[in-house]
Design a protein around this motif. Sequence first.
Motif, mmCIF file in Angstrom:
data_model
loop_
_atom_site.group_PDB
_atom_site.id
_atom_site.type_symbol
_atom_site.label_atom_id
_atom_site.label_comp_id
_atom_site.label_asym_id
_atom_site.label_seq_id
_atom_site.Cartn_x
_atom_site.Cartn_y
_atom_site.Cartn_z
ATOM 1 N N UNK A 91 0.856 -1.194 0.000
ATOM 2 C CA UNK A 91 0.000 0.000 0.000
ATOM 3 C C UNK A 91 0.885 1.235 0.000
ATOM 4 N N UNK A 92 1.725 1.319 -1.025
ATOM 5 C CA UNK A 92 2.737 2.364 -1.067
ATOM 6 C C UNK A 92 2.172 3.660 -1.648
ATOM 7 N N UNK A 93 1.048 4.113 -1.112
ATOM 8 C CA UNK A 93 0.454 5.364 -1.560
ATOM 9 C C UNK A 93 0.445 6.300 -0.362
ATOM 10 N N UNK A 94 1.436 7.151 -0.247
ATOM 11 C CA UNK A 94 1.509 8.020 0.922
ATOM 12 C C UNK A 94 0.399 9.065 0.857
ATOM 13 N N UNK A 134 -1.249 14.159 4.079
ATOM 14 C CA UNK A 134 -0.964 14.505 5.474
ATOM 15 C C UNK A 134 0.377 13.898 5.900
ATOM 16 N N UNK A 135 0.598 12.625 5.537
ATOM 17 C CA UNK A 135 1.858 11.956 5.894
ATOM 18 C C UNK A 135 3.045 12.573 5.155
ATOM 19 N N UNK A 136 2.830 12.972 3.904
ATOM 20 C CA UNK A 136 3.903 13.609 3.146
ATOM 21 C C UNK A 136 4.300 14.939 3.783
ATOM 22 N N UNK A 137 3.289 15.735 4.178
ATOM 23 C CA UNK A 137 3.569 17.008 4.835
ATOM 24 C C UNK A 137 4.333 16.803 6.145
ATOM 25 N N UNK A 138 4.004 15.726 6.847
ATOM 26 C CA UNK A 138 4.638 15.473 8.149
ATOM 27 C C UNK A 138 6.085 14.988 8.010
#
Length: 333
Positions: A148-151, A154-158
């Motif tokens: 499930x390698x779809x970041x 919100x996670x990218x910003x963090x």
Amino acid sequence: MASHHLDPVPAADAPADNNPELLSPPYHIVTKPGQLPVEFLEPSAALKLVIGFDCEGVDLCRNGALCIMQLAFPDAVYLVDAIEGGKELIQACKPALESDHVTKVIHDCKRDSEALYFQFGIKLHNVMDTQIAYSLIEEQEGKERTLDDYISFVSLLADPRYCGIPYPEKEEVRTLLRQDPNFWTIRPLSDMMVRAATDDVRFLLNIHEKMMEKLSKVSLWRLAVRSELYCRCFCLNNNQFADWPLLPPVPGDIEADVHVPEVDILSVLDVPPGKMGRVIGRKGSTIKGVKESCNVEIHIGGAKGPPDRVFIIGPVKEVRKAEAILRGRLLEF
């Protein structure tokens, strides 16, 4: 045109180095084409643009309503109001959205592209998709691929490598959308709506810059190809995308000893009515199994549709293998 400002990111939420890029830029609410920058409306090879891009709407897809289109420039964010400005306003953006000379930086462009294509006849092109770029950088750095390698955005910003800020408001907006699916149709735009729409694009140029520093020539080519395939993913038509731009060719300046992987393709698998459960499997087991044995991405329309198709993206041989496995599942009794 009047320039509006949001309050800056609160100090408690800001990263330690207080990057000036993370301060809130001025924003403009656009209801007429003339309120947009001329260099955007009239794209030219002499002035190549890179902009952050996103769309908000009601159940955004081919059928759901596109309400706002956000454009982030280095000096300001433009909130293009599709409700107040209507079709004419979005059509005025078509040359830029289809242009080679304007790079659109987006996080997961599939549904935005679908809405633009089916509602406005716009073929979104020359996209740099940060979701894809993240995966390619991870792969380039030798990280093991996850199924499930779809970041998420919100996670990218963090992630401190790219931005390093929390984004709690995203969940607030999701909650409001669950309470009122027509949230993005309300006018005039509230401070909360403006802040959420602006925050979804204002960090993208900063992220783009950091990602471009990390991506190799081969990864940049793969990113360009896969971003084009994401733009097409749910935009199924009757001519196999013959009227869409050609996929980017392998760059000629890649060193001879560098491995160039097989080009990615998009395959669309038709699923007979009532058989999608066999393709997905119990709790997604079949899809997971295919991803484990084939190096592919699999996207399903789900509730937003299309309900009877599976979209497979990956290298040609891996896609053909995935198709064979899924067709086999459909034949099982």
